[in-house]
Design an enzyme around this catalytic site. Structure first.
Site, PDB file in Angstrom:
ATOM      1  N   SER A 135       0.867  -1.183   0.000  1.00 24.80           N
ATOM      2  CA  SER A 135       0.000   0.000   0.000  1.00 24.80           C
ATOM      3  C   SER A 135       0.900   1.228   0.000  1.00 24.80           C
ATOM      4  O   SER A 135       1.814   1.345  -0.806  1.00 24.80           O
ATOM      5  CB  SER A 135      -0.940  -0.045   1.208  1.00 24.80           C
ATOM      6  OG  SER A 135      -1.747   1.097   1.256  1.00 24.80           O
ATOM      7  N   TYR A 149      -5.179   8.798  -5.669  1.00 25.52           N
ATOM      8  CA  TYR A 149      -4.226   7.756  -5.245  1.00 25.52           C
ATOM      9  C   TYR A 149      -4.596   7.249  -3.844  1.00 25.52           C
ATOM     10  O   TYR A 149      -4.691   6.040  -3.614  1.00 25.52           O
ATOM     11  CB  TYR A 149      -2.812   8.349  -5.252  1.00 25.52           C
ATOM     12  CG  TYR A 149      -1.706   7.397  -4.842  1.00 25.52           C
ATOM     13  CD1 TYR A 149      -1.549   6.157  -5.451  1.00 25.52           C
ATOM     14  CD2 TYR A 149      -0.793   7.759  -3.846  1.00 25.52           C
ATOM     15  CE1 TYR A 149      -0.514   5.299  -5.080  1.00 25.52           C
ATOM     16  CE2 TYR A 149       0.249   6.911  -3.481  1.00 25.52           C
ATOM     17  CZ  TYR A 149       0.381   5.678  -4.093  1.00 25.52           C
ATOM     18  OH  TYR A 149       1.402   4.832  -3.724  1.00 25.52           O
ATOM     19  N   LYS A 153      -5.781   3.493  -2.380  1.00 23.73           N
ATOM     20  CA  LYS A 153      -5.023   2.771  -1.344  1.00 23.73           C
ATOM     21  C   LYS A 153      -5.848   2.611  -0.059  1.00 23.73           C
ATOM     22  O   LYS A 153      -5.795   1.558   0.586  1.00 23.73           O
ATOM     23  CB  LYS A 153      -3.696   3.484  -1.053  1.00 23.73           C
ATOM     24  CG  LYS A 153      -2.699   3.478  -2.228  1.00 23.73           C
ATOM     25  CD  LYS A 153      -2.143   2.098  -2.548  1.00 23.73           C
ATOM     26  CE  LYS A 153      -0.929   2.144  -3.465  1.00 23.73           C
ATOM     27  NZ  LYS A 153      -0.432   0.806  -3.827  1.00 23.73           N
TER      28      LYS A 153
HETATM   29  N1  LIG Z   1       8.310   4.300  -4.461  1.00 21.36           N
HETATM   30  C1  LIG Z   1       7.600   4.890  -3.540  1.00 21.36           C
HETATM   31  O1  LIG Z   1       7.984   5.955  -3.026  1.00 21.36           O
HETATM   32  C2  LIG Z   1       6.321   4.269  -3.055  1.00 21.36           C
HETATM   33  C3  LIG Z   1       5.791   4.738  -1.848  1.00 21.36           C
HETATM   34  C4  LIG Z   1       4.632   4.169  -1.351  1.00 21.36           C
HETATM   35  C5  LIG Z   1       4.033   3.134  -2.032  1.00 21.36           C
HETATM   36  N2  LIG Z   1       4.543   2.685  -3.205  1.00 21.36           N
HETATM   37  C6  LIG Z   1       3.845   1.571  -3.873  1.00 21.36           C
HETATM   38  O2  LIG Z   1       4.776   0.573  -4.230  1.00 21.36           O
HETATM   39  C7  LIG Z   1       4.264  -0.190  -5.324  1.00 21.36           C
HETATM   40  C8  LIG Z   1       5.382  -0.402  -6.333  1.00 21.36           C
HETATM   41  O3  LIG Z   1       5.859   0.843  -6.767  1.00 21.36           O
HETATM   42  P1  LIG Z   1       7.403   1.131  -7.062  1.00 21.36           P
HETATM   43  O4  LIG Z   1       7.820   2.227  -6.196  1.00 21.36           O
HETATM   44  O5  LIG Z   1       8.182  -0.115  -7.062  1.00 21.36           O
HETATM   45  O6  LIG Z   1       7.235   1.762  -8.539  1.00 21.36           O
HETATM   46  P2  LIG Z   1       7.741   1.309  -9.984  1.00 21.36           P
HETATM   47  O7  LIG Z   1       9.196   1.112  -9.959  1.00 21.36           O
HETATM   48  O8  LIG Z   1       7.142   2.310 -10.918  1.00 21.36           O
HETATM   49  O9  LIG Z   1       7.048  -0.107 -10.218  1.00 21.36           O
HETATM   50  C9  LIG Z   1       5.664  -0.220 -10.392  1.00 21.36           C
HETATM   51  C10 LIG Z   1       5.310  -1.603 -10.933  1.00 21.36           C
HETATM   52  O10 LIG Z   1       3.882  -1.632 -11.101  1.00 21.36           O
HETATM   53  C11 LIG Z   1       3.539  -1.974 -12.430  1.00 21.36           C
HETATM   54  N3  LIG Z   1       2.591  -0.976 -12.965  1.00 21.36           N
HETATM   55  C12 LIG Z   1       2.770   0.368 -13.041  1.00 21.36           C
HETATM   56  N4  LIG Z   1       1.708   0.941 -13.631  1.00 21.36           N
HETATM   57  C13 LIG Z   1       0.842  -0.051 -13.925  1.00 21.36           C
HETATM   58  C14 LIG Z   1      -0.427  -0.081 -14.567  1.00 21.36           C
HETATM   59  N5  LIG Z   1      -1.027   1.034 -15.038  1.00 21.36           N
HETATM   60  N6  LIG Z   1      -1.033  -1.267 -14.707  1.00 21.36           N
HETATM   61  C15 LIG Z   1      -0.461  -2.394 -14.263  1.00 21.36           C
HETATM   62  N7  LIG Z   1       0.768  -2.438 -13.660  1.00 21.36           N
HETATM   63  C16 LIG Z   1       1.398  -1.272 -13.503  1.00 21.36           C
HETATM   64  C17 LIG Z   1       4.813  -1.963 -13.272  1.00 21.36           C
HETATM   65  O11 LIG Z   1       4.855  -3.200 -13.960  1.00 21.36           O
HETATM   66  P3  LIG Z   1       5.001  -3.348 -15.565  1.00 21.36           P
HETATM   67  O12 LIG Z   1       5.249  -1.970 -16.127  1.00 21.36           O
HETATM   68  O13 LIG Z   1       6.173  -4.255 -15.723  1.00 21.36           O
HETATM   69  O14 LIG Z   1       3.717  -3.968 -15.995  1.00 21.36           O
HETATM   70  C18 LIG Z   1       5.953  -1.881 -12.262  1.00 21.36           C
HETATM   71  O15 LIG Z   1       6.650  -3.082 -12.159  1.00 21.36           O
HETATM   72  C19 LIG Z   1       3.068   0.605  -5.871  1.00 21.36           C
HETATM   73  O16 LIG Z   1       1.868  -0.059  -5.513  1.00 21.36           O
HETATM   74  C20 LIG Z   1       3.159   1.946  -5.168  1.00 21.36           C
HETATM   75  O17 LIG Z   1       1.892   2.522  -4.961  1.00 21.36           O
HETATM   76  C21 LIG Z   1       5.673   3.238  -3.743  1.00 21.36           C
END
Ligand SMILES: NC(=O)c1ccc[n+]([C@@H]2O[C@H](COP(=O)([O-])OP(=O)(O)OC[C@H]3O[C@@H](n4cnc5c(N)ncnc54)[C@H](OP(=O)(O)O)[C@@H]3O)[C@@H](O)[C@H]2O)c1
Length: 289
Positions: A135, A149, A153
């Protein structure tokens, strides 16, 4: 005994990539989903090389439940499901179209719901399983410009909070991970209101408000190497903490990650307590006479 099978959505990048690699390293069988297998293979070549299984599947598509159900059957059930795939839509409430809200919900809400429902039958049959939701601190706190967003979540956290109580008697554990700001490509991939694309993602009325400020700061990040120092979290450490929580058999529902997240959660808990203190007398006087 054969190793536990992990299914990680969005394993091509960020948290998903590090989780997938570390779970493989720990000796688990790991299936990673991506919307584009060829791109994922080039972004995370070690995954396939070390025995990881790529699955071309979009959790945000309407047929994802049927596809995930087949995957669960083909692999003798999923032991650890990590719902990680997601993106952030940043924009003011008034500036955001209903279609943009629906798209965010398809990916961040319906996507995890589909995979959970597909994996539960085999977990119930085995009387064991771990369901992990990646999340966000935004799953507990709704900042300006982040209504869409946060709505996605908050909603999916509600499902997992409820689910954790439904499946505890069936031997299945649920973990909600709430990261703060981490150094992944996530911030460079935000979406914002299309109708205001030319003016920074906000309408004129919101230029000098927190909505404009939020969009200006987020849209300034266009690549991983432009992440500002205020984004401190290390995704490899987050992946290690999540794997430890599963392996050690966590006894908590929520796992906040990052110094910024802890401070923000404490602030929100303080606000909730303050509202309750101020309204307690009214709250407590509602019973019929
Ligand atoms: N980084 C942060 O600061 C942060 C903070 C809080 C929460 N999060 C959460 O962590 C999770 C992973 O994010 P991350 O930081 O690792 O970002 P990321 O590097 O952009 O990775 C996101 C992943 O989600 C998939 N994705 C993105 N957009 C999508 C769409 N429209 N439909 C289906 N799949 C999609 C992509 O897979 P493909 O493109 O390979 O399909 C990618 O592997 C998310 O749920 C995000 O909300 C991140």
């Amino acid at each position: 005994m054969s190793p536990a099978t992990w299914l990680i959505t969005g394993a091509s990048s960020g948290f998903g990539k590090f989780l997938a690699l570390q779970a493989l390293q720990a000796g688990f069988k790991v299936i990673g989903t991506t919307r584009d297998v060829a791109k994922a293979q080039s972004q995370a070549p070690d995954f396939g090389a070390k025995g990881g299984i790529w699955l071309g599947l979009d959790p945000g598509s309407e047929d994802a439940f049927e596809k995930f159900s087949r995957v669960s059957e083909e692999h003798g059930g999923i032991d650890v499901l990590v719902n990680n795939a997601g993106y952030a839509f940043i924009g003011g409430v008034e500036d955001t179209s209903e279609e943009e809200v629906r798209d965010q919900m398809e990916v961040n809400f319906y996507g995890p719901l589909r995979t959970v429902k597909a994996c539960l039958p085999a977990m119930r049959a085995k009387k064991s399983g771990n369901i992990i939701l990646i999340s966000s601190g935004a799953g507990f706190i709704a900042r300006p410009g982040r209504s869409t967003y946060s709505a996605s979540k908050f909603a999916i956290e509600a499902v997992h909070e409820s689910l954790s109580q439904e499946v505890k008697p069936l031997g299945i554990k649920v973990l909600i991970v709430e990261p703060g700001a981490f150094r992944t490509p996530f911030s460079a991939r935000i979406k914002s209101p299309a109708q205001h694309e030319a003016t920074g993602g906000y309408s004129e009325a919101y230029r000098d408000t927190p909505v404009g400020g939020m969009l200006n700061s987020m849209r300034a990040i266009v690549a991983m190497d432009e992440l500002p120092p205020v984004i401190k979290g290390d995704p490899e450490k987050a992946a290690a903490a999540i794997i430890s929580a599963v392996v050690d058999g966590h006894d908590y529902l929520r796992l906040p990650l990052g110094t910024d997240c802890v401070a923000a959660l404490e602030d929100k808990i303080g606000q909730l307590q303050s509202d309750l203190d101020k309204t307690r007398a009214v709250c407590m006087a509602m019973d019929v006479e």
